[in-house]
Motif scaffolding. Structure first.
Motif, PDB file in Angstrom:
ATOM      1  N   PRO A 182       5.311   4.821  -0.059  1.00 27.53           N
ATOM      2  CA  PRO A 182       4.607   5.905  -0.767  1.00 27.53           C
ATOM      3  C   PRO A 182       5.037   5.992  -2.229  1.00 27.53           C
ATOM      4  O   PRO A 182       6.192   5.732  -2.572  1.00 27.53           O
ATOM      5  CB  PRO A 182       5.033   7.162   0.005  1.00 27.53           C
ATOM      6  CG  PRO A 182       5.529   6.667   1.321  1.00 27.53           C
ATOM      7  CD  PRO A 182       6.117   5.316   1.056  1.00 27.53           C
ATOM      8  N   TYR A 183       4.098   6.361  -3.083  1.00 30.08           N
ATOM      9  CA  TYR A 183       4.399   6.564  -4.498  1.00 30.08           C
ATOM     10  C   TYR A 183       5.441   7.659  -4.662  1.00 30.08           C
ATOM     11  O   TYR A 183       5.632   8.506  -3.781  1.00 30.08           O
ATOM     12  CB  TYR A 183       3.136   6.947  -5.281  1.00 30.08           C
ATOM     13  CG  TYR A 183       2.047   5.913  -5.232  1.00 30.08           C
ATOM     14  CD1 TYR A 183       2.342   4.554  -5.292  1.00 30.08           C
ATOM     15  CD2 TYR A 183       0.713   6.283  -5.117  1.00 30.08           C
ATOM     16  CE1 TYR A 183       1.339   3.609  -5.248  1.00 30.08           C
ATOM     17  CE2 TYR A 183      -0.301   5.333  -5.074  1.00 30.08           C
ATOM     18  CZ  TYR A 183       0.020   3.994  -5.134  1.00 30.08           C
ATOM     19  OH  TYR A 183      -0.976   3.059  -5.088  1.00 30.08           O
ATOM     20  N   GLY A 184       6.079   7.665  -5.830  1.00 25.94           N
ATOM     21  CA  GLY A 184       7.150   8.616  -6.053  1.00 25.94           C
ATOM     22  C   GLY A 184       6.873   9.597  -7.176  1.00 25.94           C
ATOM     23  O   GLY A 184       5.801   9.610  -7.786  1.00 25.94           O
ATOM     24  N   PRO A 234       0.845  -1.206   0.000  1.00 28.23           N
ATOM     25  CA  PRO A 234       0.000   0.000   0.000  1.00 28.23           C
ATOM     26  C   PRO A 234       0.876   1.251   0.000  1.00 28.23           C
ATOM     27  O   PRO A 234       2.053   1.183   0.375  1.00 28.23           O
ATOM     28  CB  PRO A 234      -0.782  -0.125   1.306  1.00 28.23           C
ATOM     29  CG  PRO A 234       0.133  -0.902   2.201  1.00 28.23           C
ATOM     30  CD  PRO A 234       0.860  -1.872   1.316  1.00 28.23           C
ATOM     31  N   HIS A 235       0.295   2.365  -0.401  1.00 27.79           N
ATOM     32  CA  HIS A 235       1.101   3.589  -0.475  1.00 27.79           C
ATOM     33  C   HIS A 235       0.994   4.446   0.782  1.00 27.79           C
ATOM     34  O   HIS A 235       1.750   5.403   0.940  1.00 27.79           O
ATOM     35  CB  HIS A 235       0.705   4.414  -1.698  1.00 27.79           C
ATOM     36  CG  HIS A 235      -0.551   5.216  -1.511  1.00 27.79           C
ATOM     37  ND1 HIS A 235      -1.798   4.669  -1.644  1.00 27.79           N
ATOM     38  CD2 HIS A 235      -0.748   6.522  -1.185  1.00 27.79           C
ATOM     39  CE1 HIS A 235      -2.709   5.591  -1.416  1.00 27.79           C
ATOM     40  NE2 HIS A 235      -2.112   6.722  -1.129  1.00 27.79           N
ATOM     41  N   GLY A 243      -3.608   4.931   5.447  1.00 26.55           N
ATOM     42  CA  GLY A 243      -5.044   4.940   5.190  1.00 26.55           C
ATOM     43  C   GLY A 243      -5.479   3.838   4.245  1.00 26.55           C
ATOM     44  O   GLY A 243      -6.554   3.254   4.406  1.00 26.55           O
ATOM     45  N   GLU A 244      -4.639   3.538   3.249  1.00 21.13           N
ATOM     46  CA  GLU A 244      -4.987   2.489   2.291  1.00 21.13           C
ATOM     47  C   GLU A 244      -4.987   1.116   2.957  1.00 21.13           C
ATOM     48  O   GLU A 244      -5.923   0.335   2.786  1.00 21.13           O
ATOM     49  CB  GLU A 244      -4.022   2.498   1.106  1.00 21.13           C
ATOM     50  CG  GLU A 244      -4.399   1.475   0.038  1.00 21.13           C
ATOM     51  CD  GLU A 244      -3.452   1.464  -1.145  1.00 21.13           C
ATOM     52  OE1 GLU A 244      -3.856   0.978  -2.219  1.00 21.13           O
ATOM     53  OE2 GLU A 244      -2.290   1.926  -1.007  1.00 21.13           O
ATOM     54  N   ILE A 245      -3.959   0.802   3.728  1.00 22.99           N
ATOM     55  CA  ILE A 245      -3.911  -0.519   4.355  1.00 22.99           C
ATOM     56  C   ILE A 245      -4.984  -0.652   5.433  1.00 22.99           C
ATOM     57  O   ILE A 245      -5.548  -1.738   5.634  1.00 22.99           O
ATOM     58  CB  ILE A 245      -2.501  -0.826   4.916  1.00 22.99           C
ATOM     59  CG1 ILE A 245      -2.407  -2.307   5.305  1.00 22.99           C
ATOM     60  CG2 ILE A 245      -2.147   0.066   6.084  1.00 22.99           C
ATOM     61  CD1 ILE A 245      -2.629  -3.282   4.183  1.00 22.99           C
TER      62      ILE A 245
END
Length: 338
Positions: A144-146, A121-122, A125-127
């Motif tokens: 986190p996304y990059g 997950p990023h 909150g997502e997980i």
């Protein structure tokens, strides 16, 4: 290490956030000398791969078919979920058919989560959402996304072609979820130039946008991703009034370019950007308008740019992801040997 990336069939024809993620990861894996193949056909022969990495569980059927039909028990299976619960958005926008399809897909998503080894997950909150909706109890690692650093552009494409200097920019597929029509309505009584960039994902919705757009609002559909640097850097404010974002890869890019950002408050945006941007509600025109005016009044600075480059780069993402790959492969090897 030989890796298979697997995702939806229309990844290239209908580019979205998952397209950007996969392209960025493949590029950075090459720098590390790692071979990655991309496949969208669930009938693929997985025999030669050490690890299968799945992307985007929102499109559950294609991933479900792969996991259901292929013998993955001896393969390490990783999932980048890109998941947020769309049911509230579909209810609020009265999309009953899509809501039924989304709800029916939850069973397949649960099956997928039950048959992977590791979720990436990023954000927290997502997980948390995945645990709550699917009773997920397997391993996960938040990465986190990059975003890639943007090269400084000396000229302004928009100023040179349209004569707009201080404009508002919105990048994303032209569709109901991205909510460009509300942005148009929020600024219809103002002379602020607005630039929309993105492929048309919903032709009827696009026609409604064009019908209400003023002369100071322009649409660009055929711009390559690398050409966006000039647009980001010369915009004063970047606006993403979507029905949800997680967190909005284009917002990260706009932030790295120095834009003041206005984003939807729905999704994982606040966890990523904290108090460094302005927030709006997609169903409240005054909220969108107020956020834009505040962003336009505030001088641009490097605060957000520096924060993003410190915490959210693709190089950081890949380094952490490779650590997880290696750890998982070791665990899988020991499990098979028992």
């Amino acid at each position: 290490m030989k890796i298979l990336f697997f995702t939806r069939k229309d990844l290239q024809e209908n580019p979205a956030g998952d397209t950007t993620i996969i392209q960025a990861l493949k590029k950075h894996f090459r720098k590390h000398g790692i071979k990655v193949d991309l496949c969208t056909d669930h009938r693929v022969n997985i025999h030669s791969y050490d690890l299968i990495h799945l992307f985007n569980i929102s499109r559950a059927t294609e991933l479900y078919n792969l996991i259901k039909l292929l013998p993955l028990e001896k393969k390490a299976v990783v999932l980048t979920p890109i998941y947020w619960d769309l049911s509230d958005y579909l209810k609020e926008t009265n999309q009953a058919i899509k809501l039924n399809a989304w709800n029916s897909g939850e069973r397949k998503r649960k099956y997928i989560f039950e048959h992977i080894d590791l979720s990436i997950p990023h954000c927290q909150g997502e997980i948390d959402l995945i645990k709550r909706n699917f009773n997920y109890r397997k391993d996960f690692e938040i990465i986190p996304y990059g975003v890639a650093p943007i090269q400084k552009e000396s000229s302004s494409y928009i100023n040179n072609r349209y004569g707009f200097k201080d404009y508002v920019l919105c990048v994303g597929r032209i569709c109901r979820q991205k909510n460009q029509l509300s942005l148009i309505r929020a600024l219809k009584d103002n002379s602020i130039p607005v630039v929309f960039v993105g492929k048309v994902n919903d032709e009827d919705y696009y026609k409604r946008c064009r019908a209400e757009a003023k002369e100071n609002m322009i649409f660009i559909h055929d711009m390559h991703h690398h050409q966006l640097a000039s647009l980001y850097q010369n915009a004063h404010a970047y606006v993403q009034p979507s029905w949800l974002e997680y967190p909005g890869l284009s917002s990260l890019e706009a932030g790295v370019a120095g834009c003041n950002i206005v984003s939807t408050e729905i999704g994982s945006v606040k966890e990523i950007f904290k108090d460094m941007i302005y927030y709006c509600h997609p169903n409240n025109l005054e909220s969108i308008r107020s956020g834009i005016f505040r962003a336009l009044e505030m001088p641009k600075s490097d605060l957000l740019k520096n924060y993003i480059l410190e915490h959210y780069t693709w190089e950081n993402y890949v380094t952490k992801l490779l650590t997880q790959y290696n750890h998982l492969l070791q665990l899988k090897k020991r499990s098979i040997e028992k």
